[in-house]
Design a protein around this motif. Structure first.
Motif, PDB file in Angstrom:
ATOM      1  N   HIS A  92       3.992  11.637  27.372  1.00  0.00           N
ATOM      2  CA  HIS A  92       2.711  11.056  26.978  1.00  0.00           C
ATOM      3  C   HIS A  92       1.622  12.061  27.323  1.00  0.00           C
ATOM      4  O   HIS A  92       1.394  12.365  28.493  1.00  0.00           O
ATOM      5  N   ARG A  93       0.965  12.619  26.292  1.00  0.00           N
ATOM      6  CA  ARG A  93      -0.178  13.507  26.488  1.00  0.00           C
ATOM      7  C   ARG A  93      -1.421  12.635  26.542  1.00  0.00           C
ATOM      8  O   ARG A  93      -1.771  11.987  25.560  1.00  0.00           O
ATOM      9  N   ILE A  94      -2.091  12.617  27.700  1.00  0.00           N
ATOM     10  CA  ILE A  94      -3.174  11.661  27.889  1.00  0.00           C
ATOM     11  C   ILE A  94      -4.312  12.300  28.676  1.00  0.00           C
ATOM     12  O   ILE A  94      -4.110  12.752  29.804  1.00  0.00           O
ATOM     13  N   ASN A  95      -5.475  12.428  28.066  1.00  0.00           N
ATOM     14  CA  ASN A  95      -6.690  12.921  28.741  1.00  0.00           C
ATOM     15  C   ASN A  95      -6.462  14.243  29.467  1.00  0.00           C
ATOM     16  O   ASN A  95      -6.905  14.434  30.603  1.00  0.00           O
ATOM     17  N   GLY A  96      -5.742  15.150  28.828  1.00  0.00           N
ATOM     18  CA  GLY A  96      -5.515  16.467  29.409  1.00  0.00           C
ATOM     19  C   GLY A  96      -4.345  16.540  30.366  1.00  0.00           C
ATOM     20  O   GLY A  96      -4.067  17.609  30.909  1.00  0.00           O
ATOM     21  N   SER A  97      -3.639  15.425  30.602  1.00  0.00           N
ATOM     22  CA  SER A  97      -2.470  15.416  31.476  1.00  0.00           C
ATOM     23  C   SER A  97      -1.230  15.037  30.681  1.00  0.00           C
ATOM     24  O   SER A  97      -1.320  14.619  29.522  1.00  0.00           O
ATOM     25  N   SER A 132       8.947   2.059  30.682  1.00  0.00           N
ATOM     26  CA  SER A 132       7.564   2.461  30.941  1.00  0.00           C
ATOM     27  C   SER A 132       6.621   1.525  30.195  1.00  0.00           C
ATOM     28  O   SER A 132       6.730   1.357  28.977  1.00  0.00           O
ATOM     29  N   PHE A 133       5.702   0.921  30.933  1.00  0.00           N
ATOM     30  CA  PHE A 133       4.744  -0.036  30.372  1.00  0.00           C
ATOM     31  C   PHE A 133       3.358   0.527  30.646  1.00  0.00           C
ATOM     32  O   PHE A 133       2.995   0.773  31.797  1.00  0.00           O
ATOM     33  N   VAL A 134       2.584   0.758  29.576  1.00  0.00           N
ATOM     34  CA  VAL A 134       1.351   1.547  29.686  1.00  0.00           C
ATOM     35  C   VAL A 134       0.184   0.762  29.096  1.00  0.00           C
ATOM     36  O   VAL A 134       0.309   0.134  28.041  1.00  0.00           O
ATOM     37  N   PHE A 135      -0.949   0.835  29.787  1.00  0.00           N
ATOM     38  CA  PHE A 135      -2.183   0.203  29.335  1.00  0.00           C
ATOM     39  C   PHE A 135      -3.172   1.304  28.985  1.00  0.00           C
ATOM     40  O   PHE A 135      -3.536   2.130  29.816  1.00  0.00           O
ATOM     41  N   VAL A 136      -3.609   1.352  27.718  1.00  0.00           N
ATOM     42  CA  VAL A 136      -4.464   2.418  27.213  1.00  0.00           C
ATOM     43  C   VAL A 136      -5.834   1.843  26.863  1.00  0.00           C
ATOM     44  O   VAL A 136      -5.931   0.773  26.253  1.00  0.00           O
ATOM     45  N   PRO A 148      -9.143   8.158  35.654  1.00  0.00           N
ATOM     46  CA  PRO A 148      -9.114   9.202  34.621  1.00  0.00           C
ATOM     47  C   PRO A 148      -7.896   9.100  33.714  1.00  0.00           C
ATOM     48  O   PRO A 148      -7.931   9.551  32.577  1.00  0.00           O
ATOM     49  N   LEU A 149      -6.800   8.537  34.213  1.00  0.00           N
ATOM     50  CA  LEU A 149      -5.610   8.306  33.401  1.00  0.00           C
ATOM     51  C   LEU A 149      -5.495   6.824  33.082  1.00  0.00           C
ATOM     52  O   LEU A 149      -6.003   5.975  33.813  1.00  0.00           O
ATOM     53  N   CYS A 150      -4.806   6.518  31.979  1.00  0.00           N
ATOM     54  CA  CYS A 150      -4.482   5.121  31.733  1.00  0.00           C
ATOM     55  C   CYS A 150      -3.471   4.674  32.784  1.00  0.00           C
ATOM     56  O   CYS A 150      -2.862   5.491  33.475  1.00  0.00           O
ATOM     57  N   LEU A 151      -3.294   3.377  32.928  1.00  0.00           N
ATOM     58  CA  LEU A 151      -2.392   2.832  33.935  1.00  0.00           C
ATOM     59  C   LEU A 151      -0.979   2.717  33.370  1.00  0.00           C
ATOM     60  O   LEU A 151      -0.783   2.311  32.227  1.00  0.00           O
ATOM     61  N   GLN A 152      -0.004   3.063  34.195  1.00  0.00           N
ATOM     62  CA  GLN A 152       1.401   3.002  33.782  1.00  0.00           C
ATOM     63  C   GLN A 152       2.230   2.467  34.928  1.00  0.00           C
ATOM     64  O   GLN A 152       2.038   2.839  36.083  1.00  0.00           O
ATOM     65  N   THR A 153       3.163   1.581  34.613  1.00  0.00           N
ATOM     66  CA  THR A 153       4.107   1.071  35.594  1.00  0.00           C
ATOM     67  C   THR A 153       5.499   1.077  34.985  1.00  0.00           C
ATOM     68  O   THR A 153       5.644   1.121  33.751  1.00  0.00           O
ATOM     69  N   GLU A 154       6.518   1.065  35.818  1.00  0.00           N
ATOM     70  CA  GLU A 154       7.900   1.085  35.353  1.00  0.00           C
ATOM     71  C   GLU A 154       8.517  -0.289  35.572  1.00  0.00           C
ATOM     72  O   GLU A 154       8.634  -0.758  36.706  1.00  0.00           O
TER      73      GLU A 154
END
Length: 296
Positions: free
Chosen positions: A66-71, A79-83, A129-135
């Protein structure tokens, strides 16, 4: 690919794989308060983009980046992600891995209502600065997967909105402060860059010595980083890329197996066969018979 989204162009500086891009889509919902997508490959996802809505996505199968905000952050099954609308993101392959993802999108007005229901300040979700991610692990993983897929089975309109009003607070709960949230570290910049450089045949064919040289860190630190962020050893990473290359050469059917072995950087034919068998579940000759063009 099921899609309830549309795009319009906007200016930005980064494209898929972190490369410069003149136009970055800004996605919007098609006249709805919420949307659904079920994508079965990185190839089906939008290039590096931003949007006017919030979204949850779940990795149903596979692995990717996942390319996100420069990271760069590793994605794997669960992987469960909130954008957020402010995020700029896209997806990349990791070696021969592909991924399947399920996506639910919704307007900022709905997000604000959910925060009120949960008693969480919106800033907790928007200030990072990053979106939130949990496993996710079982049984929560299956539960959220089924709820997201059920959204896709509903026609856009009142029924879908009613169901989403019931399940979206449950989704966001998994990103609230407390034991339900398990944050994931982004890939360090040097490791993300290293992965990209090792995609080149002249690098992965040379194997571990080239990887160590390009990384410019100690082998011990390199091993720890690969285990921590990619859940594999450097040698496993290299061999996966080599096997992907070997499979493409086998399907071309222009070279003998022993020549393909050497072309991929292996000096021991027996070891090449063992690694190939482990990755593809069959010997190279059987792989060709099963997958040659025009078969069947």
């Amino acid at each position: 690919m099921n899609s309830d989204l549309r795009g319009c162009g906007c200016r930005d500086k980064e494209g898929r794989g972190g490369k410069p891009c003149a136009e970055v889509p800004r996605l919007t919902l098609k006249g709805e308060e919420c949307g659904f997508q079920h994508q079965f490959s990185v190839r089906e996802t939008y290039p590096f983009h931003t949007h006017t809505f919030y979204e949850f996505f779940l990795i149903n199968k596979g692995k990717g980046i996942h390319r996100i905000n420069g990271s760069s952050v590793l994605l794997s099954e669960g992987s469960f992600v909130f954008v957020r609308p402010s995020d700029r993101h896209g997806y990349d392959f990791l070696n021969q891995y592909d991924l399947e993802l399920i996506n639910i999108s919704f307007l900022p007005s709905i997000f604000e209502k959910i925060c009120g229901l949960l008693g969480c300040a919106p800033s907790f979700f928007t200030d990072s600065p990053l979106c939130l991610q949990t496993e996710l692990a079982e049984p929560v993983l299956s539960d959220i997967r089924e709820k997201m897929l059920h959204v896709g089975g509903l026609e856009p309109g009142a029924a879908r909105r009613l169901y989403l009003n019931a399940v979206l607070p449950y989704f966001l709960y998994h990103f609230c402060p407390g034991p339900a949230l398990q944050e994931v570290d982004p890939l360090p910049g040097w490791l993300s860059s290293l992965i990209r450089r090792m995609e080149e045949p002249e690098n992965f064919i040379e194997g571990l010595p080239r990887l160590i040289s390009l990384a410019n860190v100690s082998q011990e630190y390199l091993n720890r980083s690969f285990r921590r962020y990619l859940h594999m050893s450097p040698t496993e990473f290299i061999n996966m890329r080599r096997m992907d290359f070997a499979a493409s050469l086998i399907l071309e059917n222009r070279m003998e197996i022993i020549d393909i072995c050497q072309e991929c950087g292996f000096r021991n034919l027996s070891y090449f066969y063992r690694v190939f068998q482990r990755q593809y579940g069959c010997a190279p000759g059987e792989f060709l018979r099963k997958n040659r063009p025009g078969r069947g």
